[in-house]
Design a protein around this motif. Structure first.
Motif, PDB file in Angstrom:
ATOM      1  N   CYS A  14      22.919  94.806  78.419  1.00 27.99           N
ATOM      2  CA  CYS A  14      22.920  93.892  77.393  1.00 27.99           C
ATOM      3  C   CYS A  14      24.511  93.444  77.246  1.00 27.99           C
ATOM      4  O   CYS A  14      25.403  94.294  77.035  1.00 27.99           O
ATOM      5  CB  CYS A  14      22.161  94.363  76.086  1.00 27.99           C
ATOM      6  N   PRO A  15      24.560  92.173  76.984  1.00 30.15           N
ATOM      7  CA  PRO A  15      26.082  91.806  76.720  1.00 30.15           C
ATOM      8  C   PRO A  15      26.286  92.129  75.238  1.00 30.15           C
ATOM      9  O   PRO A  15      27.441  92.025  74.903  1.00 30.15           O
ATOM     10  CB  PRO A  15      25.881  90.357  76.681  1.00 30.15           C
ATOM     11  N   TRP A  16      25.181  92.440  74.252  1.00 31.25           N
ATOM     12  CA  TRP A  16      25.654  92.764  72.924  1.00 31.25           C
ATOM     13  C   TRP A  16      25.437  94.499  72.700  1.00 31.25           C
ATOM     14  O   TRP A  16      24.931  95.150  73.409  1.00 31.25           O
ATOM     15  CB  TRP A  16      24.508  91.920  72.047  1.00 31.25           C
ATOM     16  N   LYS A  17      25.978  94.774  71.690  1.00 26.52           N
ATOM     17  CA  LYS A  17      25.625  96.097  71.252  1.00 26.52           C
ATOM     18  C   LYS A  17      25.253  96.102  69.622  1.00 26.52           C
ATOM     19  O   LYS A  17      26.052  96.477  68.765  1.00 26.52           O
ATOM     20  CB  LYS A  17      26.847  96.900  71.480  1.00 26.52           C
ATOM     21  N   CYS A  18      24.297  95.626  69.377  1.00 26.85           N
ATOM     22  CA  CYS A  18      23.941  95.431  68.167  1.00 26.85           C
ATOM     23  C   CYS A  18      23.591  96.791  67.534  1.00 26.85           C
ATOM     24  O   CYS A  18      23.026  97.693  68.023  1.00 26.85           O
ATOM     25  CB  CYS A  18      22.364  94.721  67.968  1.00 26.85           C
ATOM     26  N   SER A  19      23.944  96.894  66.163  1.00 33.14           N
ATOM     27  CA  SER A  19      24.043  98.177  65.389  1.00 33.14           C
ATOM     28  C   SER A  19      22.776  98.795  65.432  1.00 33.14           C
ATOM     29  O   SER A  19      22.714 100.021  65.310  1.00 33.14           O
ATOM     30  CB  SER A  19      24.575  97.996  64.112  1.00 33.14           C
ATOM     31  N   PHE A  20      21.554  98.064  65.173  1.00 33.44           N
ATOM     32  CA  PHE A  20      20.475  98.811  64.909  1.00 33.44           C
ATOM     33  C   PHE A  20      19.250  98.617  66.087  1.00 33.44           C
ATOM     34  O   PHE A  20      18.084  98.606  65.995  1.00 33.44           O
ATOM     35  CB  PHE A  20      19.599  98.272  63.593  1.00 33.44           C
ATOM     36  N   CYS A  21      19.864  98.531  67.395  1.00 28.73           N
ATOM     37  CA  CYS A  21      18.994  98.233  68.622  1.00 28.73           C
ATOM     38  C   CYS A  21      18.205  99.468  68.757  1.00 28.73           C
ATOM     39  O   CYS A  21      18.622 100.645  68.777  1.00 28.73           O
ATOM     40  CB  CYS A  21      19.716  98.133  69.722  1.00 28.73           C
ATOM     41  N   VAL A  22      16.799  98.963  68.660  1.00 26.25           N
ATOM     42  CA  VAL A  22      15.842  99.849  69.183  1.00 26.25           C
ATOM     43  C   VAL A  22      15.780 100.712  70.538  1.00 26.25           C
ATOM     44  O   VAL A  22      15.661 101.930  70.815  1.00 26.25           O
ATOM     45  CB  VAL A  22      14.402  99.399  69.003  1.00 26.25           C
ATOM     46  N   ILE A  87       8.698  85.705  76.774  1.00 27.01           N
ATOM     47  CA  ILE A  87      10.164  86.297  76.795  1.00 27.01           C
ATOM     48  C   ILE A  87      10.625  86.467  75.508  1.00 27.01           C
ATOM     49  O   ILE A  87      10.419  85.514  74.608  1.00 27.01           O
ATOM     50  CB  ILE A  87      11.084  85.488  77.699  1.00 27.01           C
ATOM     51  N   SER A  88      11.204  87.641  75.325  1.00 28.45           N
ATOM     52  CA  SER A  88      11.950  87.825  74.025  1.00 28.45           C
ATOM     53  C   SER A  88      13.356  88.000  74.291  1.00 28.45           C
ATOM     54  O   SER A  88      13.700  89.013  75.400  1.00 28.45           O
ATOM     55  CB  SER A  88      11.518  89.119  73.298  1.00 28.45           C
ATOM     56  N   THR A  89      14.315  87.305  73.941  1.00 35.66           N
ATOM     57  CA  THR A  89      15.712  87.203  74.519  1.00 35.66           C
ATOM     58  C   THR A  89      16.584  86.719  73.440  1.00 35.66           C
ATOM     59  O   THR A  89      16.325  86.563  72.234  1.00 35.66           O
ATOM     60  CB  THR A  89      15.808  86.020  75.292  1.00 35.66           C
ATOM     61  N   SER A  90      18.082  87.245  73.520  1.00 36.74           N
ATOM     62  CA  SER A  90      19.065  86.672  72.404  1.00 36.74           C
ATOM     63  C   SER A  90      19.323  85.267  72.772  1.00 36.74           C
ATOM     64  O   SER A  90      20.123  84.690  71.995  1.00 36.74           O
ATOM     65  CB  SER A  90      20.302  87.641  72.736  1.00 36.74           C
ATOM     66  N   VAL A 119      26.626  82.037  59.519  1.00 36.24           N
ATOM     67  CA  VAL A 119      26.909  82.800  58.678  1.00 36.24           C
ATOM     68  C   VAL A 119      27.246  84.173  59.349  1.00 36.24           C
ATOM     69  O   VAL A 119      26.352  84.700  60.389  1.00 36.24           O
ATOM     70  CB  VAL A 119      25.745  83.110  57.888  1.00 36.24           C
ATOM     71  N   HIS A 120      28.044  85.027  58.964  1.00 32.46           N
ATOM     72  CA  HIS A 120      28.322  86.547  59.535  1.00 32.46           C
ATOM     73  C   HIS A 120      27.241  87.275  59.111  1.00 32.46           C
ATOM     74  O   HIS A 120      26.887  87.462  57.996  1.00 32.46           O
ATOM     75  CB  HIS A 120      29.682  86.841  58.858  1.00 32.46           C
ATOM     76  N   TYR A 121      26.696  88.167  60.246  1.00 38.92           N
ATOM     77  CA  TYR A 121      25.686  88.986  59.809  1.00 38.92           C
ATOM     78  C   TYR A 121      26.154  90.476  60.289  1.00 38.92           C
ATOM     79  O   TYR A 121      26.376  90.509  61.545  1.00 38.92           O
ATOM     80  CB  TYR A 121      24.435  88.677  60.455  1.00 38.92           C
ATOM     81  N   ALA A 122      26.255  91.349  59.439  1.00 40.41           N
ATOM     82  CA  ALA A 122      27.128  92.423  59.731  1.00 40.41           C
ATOM     83  C   ALA A 122      26.549  93.270  60.922  1.00 40.41           C
ATOM     84  O   ALA A 122      27.250  94.008  61.643  1.00 40.41           O
ATOM     85  CB  ALA A 122      27.187  93.639  58.520  1.00 40.41           C
ATOM     86  N   TYR A 123      25.300  93.477  61.203  1.00 38.40           N
ATOM     87  CA  TYR A 123      24.772  94.355  62.356  1.00 38.40           C
ATOM     88  C   TYR A 123      24.377  93.256  63.531  1.00 38.40           C
ATOM     89  O   TYR A 123      24.019  93.976  64.630  1.00 38.40           O
ATOM     90  CB  TYR A 123      23.350  94.559  61.901  1.00 38.40           C
ATOM     91  N   ARG A 124      25.069  92.491  63.733  1.00 36.16           N
ATOM     92  CA  ARG A 124      25.042  91.503  64.843  1.00 36.16           C
ATOM     93  C   ARG A 124      26.532  90.999  65.244  1.00 36.16           C
ATOM     94  O   ARG A 124      27.052  90.779  64.160  1.00 36.16           O
ATOM     95  CB  ARG A 124      24.097  90.225  64.884  1.00 36.16           C
ATOM     96  N   GLU A 125      26.802  90.761  66.443  1.00 38.16           N
ATOM     97  CA  GLU A 125      27.846  90.226  66.805  1.00 38.16           C
ATOM     98  C   GLU A 125      28.074  88.506  66.368  1.00 38.16           C
ATOM     99  O   GLU A 125      26.912  88.087  66.329  1.00 38.16           O
ATOM    100  CB  GLU A 125      28.457  90.223  68.264  1.00 38.16           C
ATOM    101  N   TYR A 128      26.322  86.314  68.469  1.00 34.34           N
ATOM    102  CA  TYR A 128      24.754  86.440  68.874  1.00 34.34           C
ATOM    103  C   TYR A 128      23.990  85.149  68.672  1.00 34.34           C
ATOM    104  O   TYR A 128      23.020  84.800  69.288  1.00 34.34           O
ATOM    105  CB  TYR A 128      24.217  87.461  68.251  1.00 34.34           C
ATOM    106  N   HIS A 129      24.209  84.896  67.169  1.00 38.14           N
ATOM    107  CA  HIS A 129      23.467  83.858  66.757  1.00 38.14           C
ATOM    108  C   HIS A 129      23.715  82.517  67.174  1.00 38.14           C
ATOM    109  O   HIS A 129      22.859  81.640  67.370  1.00 38.14           O
ATOM    110  CB  HIS A 129      23.205  83.793  65.169  1.00 38.14           C
ATOM    111  N   ARG A 130      24.918  82.309  67.602  1.00 33.11           N
ATOM    112  CA  ARG A 130      25.327  80.842  68.162  1.00 33.11           C
ATOM    113  C   ARG A 130      24.655  80.712  69.671  1.00 33.11           C
ATOM    114  O   ARG A 130      24.263  79.814  69.881  1.00 33.11           O
ATOM    115  CB  ARG A 130      26.804  80.802  68.369  1.00 33.11           C
ATOM    116  N   THR A 131      24.411  81.802  70.266  1.00 38.24           N
ATOM    117  CA  THR A 131      23.879  82.016  71.654  1.00 38.24           C
ATOM    118  C   THR A 131      22.347  81.522  71.423  1.00 38.24           C
ATOM    119  O   THR A 131      22.002  80.712  72.246  1.00 38.24           O
ATOM    120  CB  THR A 131      24.081  83.554  72.347  1.00 38.24           C
ATOM    121  N   ALA A 132      21.632  82.195  70.400  1.00 41.42           N
ATOM    122  CA  ALA A 132      20.258  81.675  70.344  1.00 41.42           C
ATOM    123  C   ALA A 132      20.226  80.254  69.989  1.00 41.42           C
ATOM    124  O   ALA A 132      19.098  79.785  70.168  1.00 41.42           O
ATOM    125  CB  ALA A 132      19.804  82.728  68.973  1.00 41.42           C
TER     126      ALA A 132
END
Length: 299
Positions: A14-22, A87-90, A119-125, A128-132
């Motif tokens: 994954c290109p991300w490292k989300c804090s709470f990734c399952v 598909i579930s994706t970022s 908006v900044h969301y502490a648990y994602r880079e 991340y949301h700009r990509t979505a």
């Protein structure tokens, strides 16, 4: 007859490292977990040998190894039909060309959004949301049924304006569906138990979102374990759903993972799709246990 829901986490990369990734997914440059080859992934497709399934590919990030995974998506679509593949994706890697390719091969694409891109969301880079956002516009342009998924946490309870902004974003971008997921301290999320909420708090948020979406065209899909969901709250392990991990291991419960993204309890382990077909795995001792079990979520 209801289709068996299969969540196939096809990669840890994954290109991300989300804090709470399952899944404990990681950066494509640092992940040390073994990845299956394309031929091994296609063997898993062949070994899904029961007809009545809905396969949703997730990760890690599905589109990181785009060339390989578009082949897997195409094979799944040929085998089970477009309506049985999602598909579930970022949103990573979904440009206009990719969106048009997916439009003829999948029923839907869902991306996670906890807050609007500005908006900044502490648990994602922050990206991340700009990509979505970028992917959603391409998918809608290609005519793909597009959903956003929000994992409800205490952040949303404390800052309900996050939900109002998300609702407005969906209206503006003609998003088809909003999926609401209950937060579990699973995977790396074990390090953030404070983000969990009580049933009463979850119900309050679900009702607020219902009110926000009243009179709009947004379809709400409320996870069966969230209070306020119209769905049956009974455990779905094997009876209605299973998970496939990037190793090919089959788990009765997608959420039953430890902080390294491995199966947390041996009772959840059903078999491995590189070693035997799904029809045999679903007759294993553990699978029969879950088929016969009654009651709520074991977690």
């Amino acid at each position: 007859m209801e289709k068996l829901s299969i969540i196939w986490n096809i990669t840890y990369r994954c290109p991300w490292k989300c804090s709470f990734c399952v899944m404990d997914a990681g950066s494509c440059s640092t992940s040390k977990k073994k990845e299956l080859s394309l031929n091994e992934k296609l063997k898993i497709v062949r070994n899904i040998d029961i007809p009545n399934v809905k396969v949703d590919l997730s990760g890690g990030e599905v589109m990181l190894d785009k060339d390989d995974h578009l082949i897997v998506i195409n094979e799944l679509s040929k085998k089970f039909g477009k309506d049985s593949v999602g598909i579930s994706t970022s949103g990573f890697g979904i440009d206009q060309k990719t969106a048009e390719y997916l439009s003829t091969r999948v029923s839907d694409v869902e991306m996670t959004m906890d807050a609007v891109p500005e908006v900044h969301y502490a648990y994602r880079e922050d990206a991340y949301h700009r990509t979505a956002d970028f992917a959603a516009k391409n998918l809608k342009s290609a005519g793909v049924y597009t959903g956003l998924q929000t994992v409800l946490t205490r952040e949303h309870m404390d800052h309900t304006e996050l939900l109002i902004d998300l609702r407005d974003f969906m209206i503006e971008n003609n998003i088809d569906e909003w999926s609401l997921i209950r937060y579990y301290s699973a995977g790396r999320g074990e390090n953030f138990p404070h983000l969990s909420m009580t049933d009463k708090e979850n119900l309050k948020l679900v009702n607020k979102i219902k009110d926000l979406c009243a009179g709009t065209d947004i379809k709400l899909d409320i996870h069966y374990l969230l209070p306020g969901s119209p769905k049956d709250h009974q455990c779905r392990c094997v009876k209605k759903s299973i998970g496939i991990l990037p190793t090919g291991d089959v788990t009765a419960c997608f959420w039953g993972l430890d902080d390294s993204g491995s199966i947390a309890n041996s009772k959840f382990y059903l078999g491995n799709l590189l070693e035997q077909p799904l029809s045999e795995i679903l007759e294993s001792e553990n699978a029969l246990y879950w088929k016969g079990r009654c009651g709520g979520c074991p977690l």
